[in-house]
Scaffold this active site. Structure first.
Site, PDB file in Angstrom:
ATOM      1  N   THR A 211       0.857  -1.188   0.000  1.00  0.00           N
ATOM      2  CA  THR A 211       0.000   0.000   0.000  1.00  0.00           C
ATOM      3  C   THR A 211       0.894   1.239   0.000  1.00  0.00           C
ATOM      4  O   THR A 211       2.079   1.147  -0.319  1.00  0.00           O
ATOM      5  CB  THR A 211      -0.997  -0.060   1.180  1.00  0.00           C
ATOM      6  OG1 THR A 211      -1.911   1.036   1.084  1.00  0.00           O
ATOM      7  CG2 THR A 211      -0.302  -0.019   2.528  1.00  0.00           C
ATOM      8  N   ASN A 212       0.347   2.399   0.312  1.00  0.00           N
ATOM      9  CA  ASN A 212       1.142   3.632   0.323  1.00  0.00           C
ATOM     10  C   ASN A 212       0.626   4.566   1.405  1.00  0.00           C
ATOM     11  O   ASN A 212      -0.318   4.229   2.124  1.00  0.00           O
ATOM     12  CB  ASN A 212       1.119   4.283  -1.065  1.00  0.00           C
ATOM     13  CG  ASN A 212      -0.282   4.671  -1.494  1.00  0.00           C
ATOM     14  OD1 ASN A 212      -0.921   5.528  -0.884  1.00  0.00           O
ATOM     15  ND2 ASN A 212      -0.786   4.006  -2.531  1.00  0.00           N
ATOM     16  N   LEU A 213       1.244   5.739   1.520  1.00  0.00           N
ATOM     17  CA  LEU A 213       0.994   6.620   2.673  1.00  0.00           C
ATOM     18  C   LEU A 213      -0.186   7.567   2.488  1.00  0.00           C
ATOM     19  O   LEU A 213      -0.413   8.439   3.324  1.00  0.00           O
ATOM     20  CB  LEU A 213       2.256   7.436   2.981  1.00  0.00           C
ATOM     21  CG  LEU A 213       3.418   6.629   3.560  1.00  0.00           C
ATOM     22  CD1 LEU A 213       4.661   7.520   3.704  1.00  0.00           C
ATOM     23  CD2 LEU A 213       3.025   6.052   4.924  1.00  0.00           C
TER      24      LEU A 213
ATOM     25  N   ALA B  18      -4.368   7.553  -4.512  1.00  0.00           N
ATOM     26  CA  ALA B  18      -3.003   7.128  -4.805  1.00  0.00           C
ATOM     27  C   ALA B  18      -3.084   5.643  -5.175  1.00  0.00           C
ATOM     28  O   ALA B  18      -3.011   4.766  -4.315  1.00  0.00           O
ATOM     29  CB  ALA B  18      -2.104   7.347  -3.598  1.00  0.00           C
TER      30      ALA B  18
END
Ligand code: CTP
Ligand code: CA
Length: 219
Positions: free
Chosen positions: A33-35, A100
Site C-alpha cells: 500500500t502507500n501513505l 493514490a
C-alpha cells in the site's frame, strides 16, 4: 456552518471522486500500500456536496468518516477501484481522481499465508501493472470533466504539466508528496493548457473549496 452560506456552484451536477490508497494483496494477511490518508479526496467530496453536487466517493482503505450527504463505496485493490469507477462513471459531470492508486499488483497473490521456509529464502514477488483508472475515464467518448492529481517528490512544475498532457486531462492538480501525505494542510498547483495557478498553503478543506470553485467555473 460556513458551508450553508457557500453558493451552490455545482447544483444539479454529479461528481465522482476516488480517494485514499489502494491495497494490493500478497497473501490474506499482507499487502502493498502507500501513505495516502484520503484526507484530500474526502475534503473534495465534502466541498462538492456543500456546493450542491450529488457526490459518489470511491475510497480505498482509510480511517475517515463519510462526509455528510456523500454516497460512498469502499474498495481495496486498484482493480476493484477501476471496476467501481467504470460502474459509476456514466452520466457523471465531473471525475476527480485523487486516489493514490498502486501502479503494480502482485502476480498470483497467495490464498494462504506465506510461511518462512527452512532455508530462509524470501518469497520472490512478481509484479504486473494495474489499469490506469484516470486514463481509462479520460479516453471515454462521453467523458466527464476529468481532474487528475499528482504527488511528486521533486520537479513538480515540469512533471505536473507533462503528466497532465500524458493523462490527456484539462486539469491536473500537483502537490509535493511528503508535504501532504497524512497532513491536514497542503499547497496545490493547478496545471492547465494555458498555464499554472498556485493555491497557497491552507487547510485541505479550504483548498478543496477553492478547487471545487475552480472546477465549477470550468464546466
Ligand atoms: N491514477 C489512476 N490509476 C492508476 C494510477 C494513477 O487513476 N493506476 C490517477 C491518480 O488518481 C492521479 C493521477 O492518475 O489522479 C496521477 O497519478 P500518478 O501516480 O501521479 O501518475 P502515474 O501516471 O502513475 O505516474 P508515476 O510514475 O509518477 O506514478
Ligand atoms: Ca503512480
Amino acid at each position: 456552518v460556513i458551508a450553508v452560506f457557500q453558493p451552490k456552484l455545482l447544483q444539479g451536477k454529479s461528481v465522482l471522486i476516488t480517494a485514499g490508497p489502494t491495497f494490493e494483496p500478497i497473501d490474506p494477511v499482507r499487502g502493498i500500500t502507500n501513505l495516502s490518508s484520503g484526507k484530500m479526496g474526502f475534503a473534495i467530496a465534502r466541498a462538492a456536496r456543500e456546493a450542491g453536487a450529488q457526490v459518489t466517493l470511491i475510497a480505498g482503505p482509510t480511517a475517515l468518516p463519510t462526509p455528510y450527504g456523500v454516497s460512498r463505496l469502499d474498495v481495496q485493490s486498484a482493480q476493484q477501484m477501476h471496476e467501481a469507477v467504470l460502474a459509476q462513471v456514466k452520466a457523471q459531470d465531473v471525475f476527480v481522481a485523487v486516489a493514490a492508486v498502486a501502479d503494480w499488483r502482485v502476480v498470483g497473490a497467495s490464498e494462504q499465508k506465506l510461511k518462512k521456509d527452512a532455508s530462509g529464502t524470501p518469497p520472490q514477488l512478481r509484479l504486473e501493472p494495474n489499469p490506469d483508472i484516470l486514463a481509462t475515464v479520460a479516453a471515454l467518448a462521453d467523458r466527464p470533466y476529468c481532474v487528475g492529481f499528482a504527488a511528486e517528490s521533486e520537479n513538480l512544475a515540469q512533471y505536473g504539466e507533462a503528466k497532465r498532457q500524458r493523462k490527456n486531462v484539462p486539469l491536473l492538480v500537483g502537490n509535493i508528496g511528503h508535504q501532504t501525505f497524512g497532513k491536514d494542510d497542503n499547497e496545490l498547483i493547478l496545471f492547465e493548457e494555458n498555464g499554472q495557478t498556485v493555491l497557497p498553503r491552507a487547510s485541505k478543506q479550504q483548498l478543496a473549496r477553492q478547487l471545487i470553485a475552480a472546477i465549477a467555473r470550468r464546466i
